[in-house]
Design a protein around this motif. Structure first.
Motif, short mmCIF file in Angstrom:
data_model
loop_
_atom_site.label_atom_id
_atom_site.label_comp_id
_atom_site.label_asym_id
_atom_site.label_seq_id
_atom_site.Cartn_x
_atom_site.Cartn_y
_atom_site.Cartn_z
N GLU A 39 40.82 40.75 44.57
CA GLU A 39 40.76 40.47 45.97
C GLU A 39 39.53 39.76 46.79
O GLU A 39 39.81 39.15 47.68
CB GLU A 39 40.83 42.18 47.05
N CYS A 40 38.26 39.67 45.99
CA CYS A 40 37.16 39.72 46.71
C CYS A 40 36.88 37.51 46.26
O CYS A 40 36.50 37.45 46.64
CB CYS A 40 35.97 40.04 46.17
N GLY A 41 37.92 37.33 45.33
CA GLY A 41 38.07 36.45 45.37
C GLY A 41 36.95 35.29 44.38
O GLY A 41 36.87 34.08 44.07
N SER A 43 33.98 37.03 43.66
CA SER A 43 32.87 36.72 43.77
C SER A 43 31.82 38.16 43.36
O SER A 43 30.50 38.72 43.12
CB SER A 43 32.55 37.48 45.03
N MET A 44 33.07 39.16 42.43
CA MET A 44 32.34 40.33 41.49
C MET A 44 32.41 41.51 42.69
O MET A 44 31.12 42.13 42.45
CB MET A 44 31.23 40.12 40.09
N MET A 45 32.90 41.66 43.53
CA MET A 45 32.97 42.85 44.37
C MET A 45 33.94 43.33 44.55
O MET A 45 33.47 44.61 45.32
CB MET A 45 32.28 41.79 46.00
N CYS A 46 34.45 43.57 44.06
CA CYS A 46 35.50 44.57 44.26
C CYS A 46 36.92 45.57 42.65
O CYS A 46 37.58 46.38 42.91
CB CYS A 46 37.29 43.55 44.39
N LYS B 50 40.43 31.16 54.19
CA LYS B 50 40.29 31.67 53.42
C LYS B 50 39.54 30.65 52.51
O LYS B 50 38.60 31.16 51.63
CB LYS B 50 41.77 31.74 51.75
N ASP B 54 35.72 31.38 51.13
CA ASP B 54 35.04 31.68 49.50
C ASP B 54 34.30 30.78 49.49
O ASP B 54 34.30 30.15 48.09
CB ASP B 54 37.09 31.35 48.95
N ARG B 89 23.65 44.82 48.50
CA ARG B 89 25.28 45.47 48.64
C ARG B 89 26.12 46.03 47.63
O ARG B 89 26.43 47.59 47.20
CB ARG B 89 26.85 44.16 48.49
N ASN B 335 38.41 38.06 52.22
CA ASN B 335 37.75 37.50 51.40
C ASN B 335 36.49 37.38 50.74
O ASN B 335 35.97 36.62 51.32
CB ASN B 335 39.28 36.82 50.27
N GLY B 336 36.28 36.88 49.52
CA GLY B 336 34.85 36.19 49.64
C GLY B 336 33.73 37.61 49.07
O GLY B 336 34.28 38.24 48.80
N PRO B 337 32.35 37.04 49.08
CA PRO B 337 30.75 38.26 48.90
C PRO B 337 31.34 39.16 49.29
O PRO B 337 30.58 40.43 49.16
CB PRO B 337 30.14 37.15 49.01
N HIS B 339 33.60 40.71 51.35
CA HIS B 339 35.53 41.41 51.01
C HIS B 339 34.84 43.00 51.22
O HIS B 339 34.16 43.46 50.80
CB HIS B 339 35.63 41.25 49.44
N HIS B 344 38.50 50.60 49.28
CA HIS B 344 39.50 51.40 48.11
C HIS B 344 38.92 52.65 49.19
O HIS B 344 40.42 53.49 48.78
CB HIS B 344 38.44 51.53 46.99
#
Lengths: 107, 391
Positions: A39-41, A43-46, B50, B54, B89, B335-337, B339, B344
């Protein structure tokens, strides 16, 4: 092109061909492979692109980084020594034929 | 190439009251459009939104010149890129992982949902927006963050004042005075709770950030909690209200969702249909192009997730609420950093706990007058009332 096989939790195999330089996650997402969300594309975020590298390929996919390790800690399914975030595995010719197994759930 | 066309007709009022017909037209006619009233270049196609999210190097979140900084009295992770963003984050996301939420927090969420749903009167008309969606979202978040001592009223008020301040693009003094007062209250509570959360680690976000091996500065710990307060109440609240509206106005789908226990699908469809966060801004760091137009360095582009989520290229009849879509590649969580860190939590609490529990307790819940429901918002959007009869 580099061949990758995704083995779903129920044993279903999906074989795709991807360009060099794409990640195992990207290749799955752009080919609609179920079981990888990403899901985060990348970026190691999800932690939703969790996969288990097949034993035969473990040595060639390399080690996970510390950041990847930490993100994996939170993954929805069991984490083993073969767990990787598939966004962190970049495809190159040495990985032609790679087999990865998918976890029961990503979310 | 030319600059994107400039629109002088679309007003902020139109975008706030009913943006979807406008977005539909823009997707067909002008997917890259400078909209004068917003001061931004609006991007309304999924591929464009997107691509921007991204590519954080070219489309940066780092913009210290927004009202967010005075509103939060901090340069927060929402407005940082790269390593600076990642470090802050990571500090808070440990409290928000799927595993933690499922294994450690699940029983507490269920208990909270049960308590709040049990309070609702049977057989009466109740505004679920004010009586359930907001307060329950606030209570769950207070626990996740490690500040359950804050009341629902405080959490919701702080959240709204932070949002109002962060959106104060007219730089008027009153919203900042109000957000300052809220910041004082929050800082005082955080300071009071700090020793307890340090000595008795409880897995909450505050506790995890305070007791980390290599903690981020205290100013950023506070900033992170405030970002979560500002960004973690209205979204689950609006998501829940939107999904309930979708299900109650489509009884066939509701019946099928119940039969299949497809609450998670209903959740995804609700936030696709009307994304609680509709738009985000990014600062352009180098001259570039998007959709065939020149986008100059220094421009601010606005990704319209709300529109991407109804893009005809990805969704058949995206204007309609339809739970049983084959695929639902929505961008409601971005999406991307950047997100959504709370994705969850939202999926679990709203999708897996609250929705099924609510329909289990009130199987004949109805929305007799859907036309009375008022929808509002450009940046954030959802119903602002939901008068249902509980039975």
């Amino acid at each position: 092109m580099i061949k990758v096989t995704y083995v779903a939790h129920d044993g279903t195999e999906t074989v795709i061909e991807a360009e060099e330089g794409t990640s195992v996650m990207q290749a799955a997402v752009s080919n609609d492979v179920d079981g990888i969300v990403g899901e985060c594309g990348g970026s190691m975020m999800c932690a939703t692109c969790h996969c288990y590298v097949d034993e035969a390929w473990e040595a060639r996919t390399g080690q996970r980084s510390d950041d990847e390790d930490e993100m994996l800690e939170g993954a929805a399914s069991e984490v083993t020594e073969r767990s990787r975030l598939s966004c962190q595995i970049k495809l190159d010719p040495s990985l032609d034929g790679l087999v990865v197994h998918l976890p029961e759930e990503q979310l | 190439m030319a600059l994107a066309p400039l629109d002088g007709a679309i007003t902020l009022d139109q975008l706030s009251s009913d943006p979807y017909p406008i977005y539909r037209r823009l997707r067909a006619e002008s997917p890259v459009l400078r909209v004068a009233s917003t001061g931004r270049t609006l991007l309304t196609k999924a591929a464009l939104t997107k691509a921007v999210k991204d590519n954080p190097e070219l489309f940066s979140s780092d913009d210290p010149q927004t009202p967010m900084k005075p509103a939060f009295r901090a340069h927060t992770l929402m407005r940082k890129d790269g390593k600076a963003h990642f470090v802050e984050r990571k500090a808070i996301s440990k409290a928000l992982t799927p595993k933690r939420i499922k294994a450690d927090w699940g029983p507490l969420y269920e208990q909270l949902a049960e308590d709040y749903i049990a309070r609702l009167p049977r057989g009466e008309t109740v505004d679920l927006f004010t009586d359930l969606c907001g307060p329950l979202a606030a209570r769950i978040l207070a626990h996740i963050l490690g500040i359950p001592e804050a009341s629902d009223e405080q959490m919701m008020r702080w959240s709204q004042l932070l949002i109002d301040g962060a959106g104060n693009f007219g730089w008027k003094p009153e919203p900042f005075a109000a957000s300052d007062a809220a910041n004082d209250e929050m800082d005082a509570l955080f300071a009071e709770l700090e020793p307890i959360r340090r000595v008795e680690p409880d897995g909450s976000a505050y506790s995890l950030m305070l007791t980390a091996d290599d903690p981020i500065p205290m100013s950023q710990i506070h900033a992170n909690i405030k970002i979560a307060i500002g960004g973690g109440i209205n979204e689950p609240r609006d998501a829940l209200a939107t999904i309930l509206y979708g299900l109650l106005t489509n009884p066939d789908q509701l019946a099928e969702v119940r039969a299949q226990e497809a609450w998670d699908k209903a959740f995804e469809e609700g936030i696709r249909w009307v994304a609680p966060i509709q738009a985000s801004s990014r600062l352009v760091t180098e001259d570039t192009e998007l959709g065939g137009f020149d986008i100059p360095k220094g421009d601010t582009v606005m990704t319209i997730q709300a529109s991407a989520n109804r893009d005809e290229e990805l969704f058949e009849d995206g204007e309609s609420f339809f739970v049983f879509r084959d695929k639902n590649p929505h961008q409601a969580f971005g999406n991307g950093p950047h997100h959504c860190a709370g994705a969850h939590v939202a999926r679990r609490t709203v999708g897996k706990i609250i929705l099924p529990m609510l329909f289990d307790r009130f199987p004949n819940m109805s929305l007799p007058n859907p036309e009375d429901v008022v929808w509002k918002g450009f940046g954030f959007r959802g119903p602002i009332n939901l008068p249902v009869v509980l039975n």
